[in-house]
Design a protein around this motif. Structure first.
Motif, short mmCIF file in Angstrom:
data_model
loop_
_atom_site.label_atom_id
_atom_site.label_comp_id
_atom_site.label_asym_id
_atom_site.label_seq_id
_atom_site.Cartn_x
_atom_site.Cartn_y
_atom_site.Cartn_z
N ARG A 80 0.81 -1.22 0.00
CA ARG A 80 0.00 0.00 0.00
C ARG A 80 0.85 1.27 0.00
NH1 ARG A 80 -4.33 -1.02 4.64
NH2 ARG A 80 -4.76 1.18 4.29
N VAL A 81 1.90 1.31 0.79
CA VAL A 81 2.66 2.56 0.89
C VAL A 81 3.66 2.74 -0.25
CG1 VAL A 81 2.35 2.72 3.39
CG2 VAL A 81 4.43 1.69 2.48
N ARG A 97 0.96 7.17 6.88
CA ARG A 97 0.86 7.72 8.23
C ARG A 97 0.27 6.70 9.21
NH1 ARG A 97 -1.47 13.13 6.01
NH2 ARG A 97 0.44 14.29 5.63
N ALA A 98 -0.64 5.88 8.74
CA ALA A 98 -1.29 4.89 9.60
C ALA A 98 -0.44 3.63 9.79
CB ALA A 98 -2.65 4.51 9.03
N LEU A 99 0.35 3.28 8.79
CA LEU A 99 1.03 1.98 8.79
C LEU A 99 2.51 2.05 9.15
CD1 LEU A 99 -0.63 0.65 5.52
CD2 LEU A 99 -1.20 0.00 7.87
N LEU A 100 3.09 3.25 9.14
CA LEU A 100 4.51 3.40 9.43
C LEU A 100 4.71 4.17 10.72
CD1 LEU A 100 5.82 4.47 5.90
CD2 LEU A 100 5.69 2.16 6.84
N ALA A 105 8.82 5.95 9.26
CA ALA A 105 7.92 7.06 8.93
C ALA A 105 8.70 8.30 8.54
CB ALA A 105 7.02 7.35 10.13
N LYS A 106 9.79 8.59 9.25
CA LYS A 106 10.60 9.77 8.94
C LYS A 106 11.24 9.65 7.56
CE LYS A 106 11.58 10.72 13.75
NZ LYS A 106 12.53 10.52 14.84
N GLU A 107 11.83 8.49 7.27
CA GLU A 107 12.47 8.29 5.97
C GLU A 107 11.44 8.32 4.83
OE1 GLU A 107 14.64 4.64 6.47
OE2 GLU A 107 16.18 5.59 7.69
N TYR A 108 10.27 7.77 5.08
CA TYR A 108 9.23 7.75 4.05
C TYR A 108 8.78 9.18 3.72
CZ TYR A 108 5.10 6.37 1.43
OH TYR A 108 4.17 6.19 0.44
N GLU A 109 8.64 10.02 4.75
CA GLU A 109 8.22 11.40 4.52
C GLU A 109 9.21 12.13 3.61
OE1 GLU A 109 5.47 13.20 5.16
OE2 GLU A 109 4.56 11.39 5.97
N GLU A 182 11.00 0.15 10.75
CA GLU A 182 12.28 0.28 10.05
C GLU A 182 12.18 -0.42 8.70
OE1 GLU A 182 15.84 -0.79 12.27
OE2 GLU A 182 14.77 -0.45 14.14
N ILE A 183 12.77 0.20 7.69
CA ILE A 183 12.83 -0.38 6.35
C ILE A 183 14.23 -0.17 5.84
CG2 ILE A 183 12.00 -0.27 3.97
CD1 ILE A 183 9.39 0.93 5.05
N GLU A 184 14.82 -1.24 5.34
CA GLU A 184 16.16 -1.13 4.77
C GLU A 184 16.19 -1.85 3.43
OE1 GLU A 184 20.72 -2.53 5.73
OE2 GLU A 184 19.31 -2.34 7.40
N ALA A 185 16.60 -1.13 2.39
CA ALA A 185 16.73 -1.74 1.06
C ALA A 185 17.94 -2.64 1.05
CB ALA A 185 16.85 -0.67 -0.01
#
Length: 186
Positions: A80-81, A97-100, A105-109, A182-185
């Motif tokens: 979704r995101v 905003r709801a899922l992270l 969330a900071k990196e996605y923004e 946290e998300i890491e490629a």
């Protein structure tokens, strides 16, 4: 002197033999009780150690239902995101905003600010699908996952292109749901 010869294979009864057998039996009874008790004790100790082992605390190895739940929720959240288009940017941002939470969330923004500029200019649509996923570590409140993604992008006037991606994701269980922190490629 006369000698009595015995027939081969026969012996005269030994004097005191029943008493010796009785003493041997009395000595063996405690041994026959002690050995199984010792073996049982060792097995119980090994079972307790196995229960306390780090692998036993990893629900990804022991709880299929909990593992499936985190795979569904986190996989759906990632899809979704990281799926958006010119007409779905606001919904995607609300979903994020709801899922992270946390660092994710900071990196996605930061990433999303760039996406918001490029999507309308280029007529860009990105669709993300989780092709494979696995939970590497799972407790009651934290999950670590490895996700393999297929991402298809389309730009105005161009052919669609599909690329593979791999993410390491950490999620925390709060409020009855898994939230990506946290998300890491890879």
């Amino acid at each position: 002197m006369t000698t009595t010869e015995e027939a081969p294979g026969t012996r005269p009864p030994a004097i005191g033999r029943p008493a010796a057998l009785a003493r041997a039996r009395r000595a063996l009874v405690p041994l026959l009780v002690a050995v199984p008790a010792a073996v049982s004790g060792v097995l119980l100790l090994l079972t307790a150690q196995a229960r306390d082992a780090p692998a036993a605390a990893n629900h990804a190895l022991t709880d299929r239902a909990a593992t499936d739940q985190v795979l569904d929720e986190v996989g759906g959240a990632v899809s979704r995101v990281f799926s958006y288009g010119p007409t779905t940017l606001a919904r995607t941002h609300d979903d994020a905003r709801a899922l992270l939470g946390g660092r994710a969330a900071k990196e996605y923004e930061e990433l999303f600010r760039t996406v918001q500029q490029r999507v309308p200019q280029q007529g860009l649509t990105l669709t993300t699908r989780v092709s494979r996923a696995g939970v590497t570590r799972l407790t009651d409140t934290r999950a670590e996952l490895l996700l393999f993604l297929d991402q298809t992008s389309t730009r105005r006037g161009a052919q669609a292109a599909t690329v593979a991606a791999q993410l390491s994701v950490t999620a925390e269980h709060t409020g009855g749901h898994w939230r990506i922190t946290e998300i890491e490629a890879r």
